[in-house]
Design a protein around this motif. Sequence first.
Motif, PDB file in Angstrom:
ATOM      1  N   GLY A   1       0.783  -1.215   0.000  1.00  0.00           N
ATOM      2  CA  GLY A   1       0.000   0.000   0.000  1.00  0.00           C
ATOM      3  C   GLY A   1       0.819   1.271   0.000  1.00  0.00           C
ATOM      4  O   GLY A   1       2.053   1.233   0.108  1.00  0.00           O
ATOM      5  N   TRP A   2       0.111   2.359  -0.156  1.00  0.00           N
ATOM      6  CA  TRP A   2       0.681   3.692  -0.091  1.00  0.00           C
ATOM      7  C   TRP A   2       0.078   4.440   1.094  1.00  0.00           C
ATOM      8  O   TRP A   2      -1.128   4.373   1.330  1.00  0.00           O
ATOM      9  N   PHE A   3       0.921   5.141   1.794  1.00  0.00           N
ATOM     10  CA  PHE A   3       0.525   5.982   2.905  1.00  0.00           C
ATOM     11  C   PHE A   3       1.061   7.389   2.644  1.00  0.00           C
ATOM     12  O   PHE A   3       1.960   7.576   1.805  1.00  0.00           O
ATOM     13  N   ARG A   4       0.549   8.339   3.375  1.00  0.00           N
ATOM     14  CA  ARG A   4       1.092   9.695   3.269  1.00  0.00           C
ATOM     15  C   ARG A   4       1.020  10.400   4.610  1.00  0.00           C
ATOM     16  O   ARG A   4       0.186  10.079   5.453  1.00  0.00           O
ATOM     17  N   GLN A   5       1.920  11.346   4.778  1.00  0.00           N
ATOM     18  CA  GLN A   5       1.926  12.157   5.983  1.00  0.00           C
ATOM     19  C   GLN A   5       2.146  13.613   5.602  1.00  0.00           C
ATOM     20  O   GLN A   5       3.214  13.955   5.070  1.00  0.00           O
ATOM     21  N   ALA A   6       1.127  14.410   5.849  1.00  0.00           N
ATOM     22  CA  ALA A   6       1.206  15.840   5.570  1.00  0.00           C
ATOM     23  C   ALA A   6       1.819  16.548   6.781  1.00  0.00           C
ATOM     24  O   ALA A   6       1.767  16.031   7.894  1.00  0.00           O
TER      25      ALA A   6
ATOM     26  N   GLU B   1      -1.130  13.262  11.141  1.00  0.00           N
ATOM     27  CA  GLU B   1      -0.751  11.872  11.300  1.00  0.00           C
ATOM     28  C   GLU B   1      -0.681  11.184   9.935  1.00  0.00           C
ATOM     29  O   GLU B   1      -1.318  11.603   8.969  1.00  0.00           O
ATOM     30  N   ARG B   2       0.096  10.127   9.903  1.00  0.00           N
ATOM     31  CA  ARG B   2       0.169   9.343   8.678  1.00  0.00           C
ATOM     32  C   ARG B   2      -1.175   8.671   8.424  1.00  0.00           C
ATOM     33  O   ARG B   2      -1.835   8.210   9.353  1.00  0.00           O
ATOM     34  N   GLU B   3      -1.564   8.610   7.161  1.00  0.00           N
ATOM     35  CA  GLU B   3      -2.839   7.995   6.795  1.00  0.00           C
ATOM     36  C   GLU B   3      -2.654   7.049   5.617  1.00  0.00           C
ATOM     37  O   GLU B   3      -1.777   7.236   4.776  1.00  0.00           O
ATOM     38  N   GLY B   4      -3.493   6.044   5.580  1.00  0.00           N
ATOM     39  CA  GLY B   4      -3.484   5.128   4.455  1.00  0.00           C
ATOM     40  C   GLY B   4      -4.135   5.773   3.248  1.00  0.00           C
ATOM     41  O   GLY B   4      -5.185   6.399   3.370  1.00  0.00           O
ATOM     42  N   VAL B   5      -3.530   5.636   2.098  1.00  0.00           N
ATOM     43  CA  VAL B   5      -4.047   6.215   0.853  1.00  0.00           C
ATOM     44  C   VAL B   5      -4.737   5.146   0.014  1.00  0.00           C
ATOM     45  O   VAL B   5      -5.883   5.312  -0.401  1.00  0.00           O
ATOM     46  N   SER B   6      -4.033   4.060  -0.226  1.00  0.00           N
ATOM     47  CA  SER B   6      -4.580   2.997  -1.047  1.00  0.00           C
ATOM     48  C   SER B   6      -3.767   1.734  -0.841  1.00  0.00           C
ATOM     49  O   SER B   6      -2.583   1.805  -0.492  1.00  0.00           O
ATOM     50  N   CYS B   7      -4.395   0.587  -1.050  1.00  0.00           N
ATOM     51  CA  CYS B   7      -3.666  -0.664  -0.850  1.00  0.00           C
ATOM     52  C   CYS B   7      -4.246  -1.756  -1.734  1.00  0.00           C
ATOM     53  O   CYS B   7      -5.361  -1.641  -2.246  1.00  0.00           O
ATOM     54  N   ILE B   8      -3.463  -2.801  -1.902  1.00  0.00           N
ATOM     55  CA  ILE B   8      -3.900  -4.020  -2.581  1.00  0.00           C
ATOM     56  C   ILE B   8      -3.780  -5.133  -1.562  1.00  0.00           C
ATOM     57  O   ILE B   8      -2.678  -5.448  -1.085  1.00  0.00           O
ATOM     58  N   SER B   9      -4.904  -5.741  -1.231  1.00  0.00           N
ATOM     59  CA  SER B   9      -4.912  -6.784  -0.221  1.00  0.00           C
ATOM     60  C   SER B   9      -4.487  -8.118  -0.816  1.00  0.00           C
ATOM     61  O   SER B   9      -4.995  -8.532  -1.858  1.00  0.00           O
ATOM     62  N   SER B  10      -3.564  -8.797  -0.150  1.00  0.00           N
ATOM     63  CA  SER B  10      -3.119 -10.106  -0.637  1.00  0.00           C
ATOM     64  C   SER B  10      -4.145 -11.190  -0.341  1.00  0.00           C
ATOM     65  O   SER B  10      -4.168 -12.222  -1.001  1.00  0.00           O
ATOM     66  N   SER B  11      -5.001 -10.967   0.630  1.00  0.00           N
ATOM     67  CA  SER B  11      -5.949 -12.006   1.029  1.00  0.00           C
ATOM     68  C   SER B  11      -7.108 -12.137   0.054  1.00  0.00           C
ATOM     69  O   SER B  11      -7.604 -13.249  -0.173  1.00  0.00           O
ATOM     70  N   ASP B  12      -7.556 -11.018  -0.522  1.00  0.00           N
ATOM     71  CA  ASP B  12      -8.703 -11.093  -1.427  1.00  0.00           C
ATOM     72  C   ASP B  12      -8.452 -10.424  -2.777  1.00  0.00           C
ATOM     73  O   ASP B  12      -9.330 -10.452  -3.639  1.00  0.00           O
ATOM     74  N   GLY B  13      -7.253  -9.836  -2.956  1.00  0.00           N
ATOM     75  CA  GLY B  13      -6.914  -9.213  -4.234  1.00  0.00           C
ATOM     76  C   GLY B  13      -7.630  -7.908  -4.506  1.00  0.00           C
ATOM     77  O   GLY B  13      -7.502  -7.332  -5.588  1.00  0.00           O
ATOM     78  N   ILE B  14      -8.384  -7.417  -3.530  1.00  0.00           N
ATOM     79  CA  ILE B  14      -9.157  -6.195  -3.718  1.00  0.00           C
ATOM     80  C   ILE B  14      -8.283  -4.979  -3.434  1.00  0.00           C
ATOM     81  O   ILE B  14      -7.428  -5.007  -2.549  1.00  0.00           O
TER      82      ILE B  14
END
Length: 122
Positions: free
Chosen positions: A34-39, A43-56
């Motif tokens: 995944g990608w995270f960002r911190q402005a 606080e750091r926040e999750g931006v987007s991810c690809i889950s290995s468990s379901d491919g979503i």
Amino acid sequence: VQLQASGGGLVQPGGSLRLSCAASGFTLDDYTIGWFRQAPGKEREGVSCISSSDGITYAADSVKGRFTISRDNAKNTLYLQMNSLKPEDTAVYYCAAGGWCHNSDYGVFGFWGQGTLVTVSS
């Protein structure tokens, strides 16, 4: 084990950037990534991810329709295509692997890249 992020820079509002994250020492396809960002001042926040468990793929509401996460298994590289950038997207962006994600929830990720700065300003 290493993640090397690149592609950040200065872009005007409405512009686009593509971030890359090259992995070495392990196979990205085996992990949730995944990608995270911190402005500044936030606080750091999750931006987007690809889950290995379901491919979503999941994306934060603030970037849905503008950012697209993808993976090139042959190159063992993760990407984040960012379009229609806004000043509020300004942050240091990090790639990470080895955690979990589902909707807007992110677990602890074990491997982190060094971060790449994205500045959206006119």
